[in-house]
Design a protein around this motif. Sequence first.
Motif, PDB file in Angstrom:
ATOM      1  N   ARG A  34       1.616  -2.962  -2.038  1.00 27.50           N
ATOM      2  CA  ARG A  34       1.737  -1.770  -2.591  1.00 27.50           C
ATOM      3  C   ARG A  34       0.662  -1.581  -3.224  1.00 27.50           C
ATOM      4  NH1 ARG A  34       4.209  -0.121  -6.963  1.00 27.50           N
ATOM      5  NH2 ARG A  34       4.711  -2.957  -7.423  1.00 27.50           N
ATOM      6  N   ARG A  35      -0.057  -2.964  -4.118  1.00 21.44           N
ATOM      7  CA  ARG A  35      -1.513  -2.336  -4.663  1.00 21.44           C
ATOM      8  C   ARG A  35      -2.677  -2.993  -3.698  1.00 21.44           C
ATOM      9  NH1 ARG A  35      -0.737   0.144 -10.069  1.00 21.44           N
ATOM     10  NH2 ARG A  35      -2.963  -0.495  -9.474  1.00 21.44           N
ATOM     11  N   GLU A  36      -2.974  -2.671  -3.036  1.00 25.45           N
ATOM     12  CA  GLU A  36      -4.182  -3.502  -3.279  1.00 25.45           C
ATOM     13  C   GLU A  36      -5.552  -3.328  -2.896  1.00 25.45           C
ATOM     14  OE1 GLU A  36      -4.310  -3.696   1.651  1.00 25.45           O
ATOM     15  OE2 GLU A  36      -1.936  -4.560   1.790  1.00 25.45           O
ATOM     16  N   ARG A  84      -4.365  -4.314   7.646  1.00 27.33           N
ATOM     17  CA  ARG A  84      -3.670  -3.923   8.896  1.00 27.33           C
ATOM     18  C   ARG A  84      -1.873  -4.580   8.524  1.00 27.33           C
ATOM     19  NH1 ARG A  84      -4.281  -5.207  14.372  1.00 27.33           N
ATOM     20  NH2 ARG A  84      -6.773  -5.148  14.006  1.00 27.33           N
ATOM     21  N   ARG A  85      -2.166  -5.908   7.824  1.00 24.84           N
ATOM     22  CA  ARG A  85      -0.938  -5.994   7.282  1.00 24.84           C
ATOM     23  C   ARG A  85       0.189  -4.782   6.266  1.00 24.84           C
ATOM     24  NH1 ARG A  85       0.680  -8.269   1.555  1.00 24.84           N
ATOM     25  NH2 ARG A  85      -1.715  -8.380   1.905  1.00 24.84           N
ATOM     26  N   ARG A  86      -1.113  -3.506   5.429  1.00 30.82           N
ATOM     27  CA  ARG A  86       0.026  -2.752   5.244  1.00 30.82           C
ATOM     28  C   ARG A  86       0.208  -1.317   6.143  1.00 30.82           C
ATOM     29  NH1 ARG A  86      -2.724   1.029  -0.214  1.00 30.82           N
ATOM     30  NH2 ARG A  86      -0.925   2.647   0.182  1.00 30.82           N
ATOM     31  N   ILE A  87      -0.668  -2.065   7.254  1.00 29.11           N
ATOM     32  CA  ILE A  87       0.441  -0.273   8.292  1.00 29.11           C
ATOM     33  C   ILE A  87       1.212  -0.904   9.277  1.00 29.11           C
ATOM     34  CG2 ILE A  87      -1.286   0.189  10.531  1.00 29.11           C
ATOM     35  CD1 ILE A  87      -3.474   0.523   9.916  1.00 29.11           C
ATOM     36  N   LEU A  88       0.722  -2.685   9.582  1.00 29.36           N
ATOM     37  CA  LEU A  88       2.222  -2.862  10.075  1.00 29.36           C
ATOM     38  C   LEU A  88       3.551  -3.319   9.740  1.00 29.36           C
ATOM     39  CD1 LEU A  88       1.185  -6.062  11.955  1.00 29.36           C
ATOM     40  CD2 LEU A  88       1.037  -4.022  12.806  1.00 29.36           C
ATOM     41  N   THR A  89       3.576  -2.967   7.950  1.00 30.56           N
ATOM     42  CA  THR A  89       4.096  -3.236   7.364  1.00 30.56           C
ATOM     43  C   THR A  89       5.195  -2.114   6.837  1.00 30.56           C
ATOM     44  OG1 THR A  89       4.076  -4.973   6.145  1.00 30.56           O
ATOM     45  CG2 THR A  89       5.532  -3.171   4.716  1.00 30.56           C
ATOM     46  N   ALA A  90       4.337  -0.988   7.111  1.00 26.88           N
ATOM     47  CA  ALA A  90       4.710   1.118   7.408  1.00 26.88           C
ATOM     48  C   ALA A  90       5.386   0.899   8.226  1.00 26.88           C
ATOM     49  CB  ALA A  90       3.221   1.309   7.149  1.00 26.88           C
ATOM     50  N   SER A  91       5.316   0.356   9.321  1.00 31.77           N
ATOM     51  CA  SER A  91       5.131   0.541  10.603  1.00 31.77           C
ATOM     52  C   SER A  91       6.677   0.635  11.172  1.00 31.77           C
ATOM     53  CB  SER A  91       4.773  -0.042  12.134  1.00 31.77           C
ATOM     54  OG  SER A  91       3.211   0.719  11.547  1.00 31.77           O
ATOM     55  N   ASN A 128       3.790   5.591   0.804  1.00 37.44           N
ATOM     56  CA  ASN A 128       2.928   5.396   1.909  1.00 37.44           C
ATOM     57  C   ASN A 128       2.631   5.949   2.973  1.00 37.44           C
ATOM     58  OD1 ASN A 128       2.665   3.774   4.491  1.00 37.44           O
ATOM     59  ND2 ASN A 128       4.765   1.835   3.516  1.00 37.44           N
ATOM     60  N   PHE A 129       1.881   6.518   2.838  1.00 33.04           N
ATOM     61  CA  PHE A 129       1.016   7.501   4.196  1.00 33.04           C
ATOM     62  C   PHE A 129       0.592   7.202   5.290  1.00 33.04           C
ATOM     63  CE2 PHE A 129      -0.634   8.785  -0.314  1.00 33.04           C
ATOM     64  CZ  PHE A 129       0.219  10.871   0.015  1.00 33.04           C
ATOM     65  N   GLN A 130       1.253   6.265   5.141  1.00 29.69           N
ATOM     66  CA  GLN A 130       0.914   5.537   6.860  1.00 29.69           C
ATOM     67  C   GLN A 130       2.796   5.988   7.519  1.00 29.69           C
ATOM     68  OE1 GLN A 130      -0.970   4.592   9.198  1.00 29.69           O
ATOM     69  NE2 GLN A 130       0.448   3.754  10.758  1.00 29.69           N
TER      70      GLN A 130
END
Length: 370
Positions: free
Chosen positions: A6-8, A20-27, A317-319
Amino acid sequence: MDEAQRREGQPGRPNPQLTRRRILTASAGAAAVLGAAGLPVLQTATPAIGKGTWTVEPLIPEQNRGIILYSVRDRISAAPDDSGVPYGFERVLARLAELGYKEIEFAGYNQHSSILGRQITPTEIRKILDDNGLVANGTHASINAATFQQQLDIAEELGMKNIGTGSDPTNSNYQSDWDAAADLWNELGRQARDRKMRLYTHNHDAAYNFLLDAGPLDANGRPTRSSGVRKLEYFMAKTDAKYVFFEMDIYWGYVARFKHTKYINSAGRERTSIFDPILTVARRTKRFPLFHAKDGNRNTALANGYEMTPLGEGDINFQQFFQTIGEPDFHHANWEQDSAPGGAANPGQSLDFAALSYQNMADLTIYRNE
């Protein structure tokens, strides 16, 4: 989602926080939301070697990245000064174009009269837009029957395809008032469509609170309880999808998710219902041409549950949001941060936040298999 996901980063840091980790979690989260609702799932997982040709595309197309000028209202309205920070429409819009923004949503049409010795005109604003390759994608105007044609005249001069307001169609909690608002907006929306524009309303959290539409009645004959229908969703159902559209303020949608969770039904029992901003859009995605991409850090000690930050620096999470709702070419994202102006102590803050927010918006991406 854990704290690291949440807070990178911290507000004000210049580097994008969309790892990339945040994007994959969002996906993964987006797929779960869609699947549970019976909606199609977009493929954005890590490309597997040997599994076709993968491309990376922007989640929000470049031409659809915008800003509402309320975020930089301090610099639009500023008198000429020696701070070195742009002021007025001509200088501020040129700076926003340099940052990469392609679209402008207006929040009034005035600047400091000392710049020109008079007030600027819509025709002059249109020339500034054209000179900088910018497009007006909407406005927050006063929407009422008496002045609507004049507002349409200004919107047409500025080249808008959408005309809207930052206020709710009614501030009432009662069904009868929302019925009357729906009748009016259907008519005004028809007038807008006749001039090749879409009429839209923008939400704050109260619009997604519960409608009072069930008994018993109060002394004035008004309902005191709810069937669990939310006010703006009732309005969506009562208005014609050809004539009335919506601008989801994503931040205020998540504030509504935090604040408006319980209602009292007609039997006097408390019921819980959690508002989902993503599914509200995904189920009727073509009624939402515009969005306020407004971010915030979760803080349950605050009444709203969030405090505003530059885009990409908060917890929303806008992604996941934009991936799930789909239709990227149809949707236009306008960055907004009510608290962006830094005042006399930091006159450049709002434009600095505009730069950071644009970069984080541009770094939202999606994988596609060709």
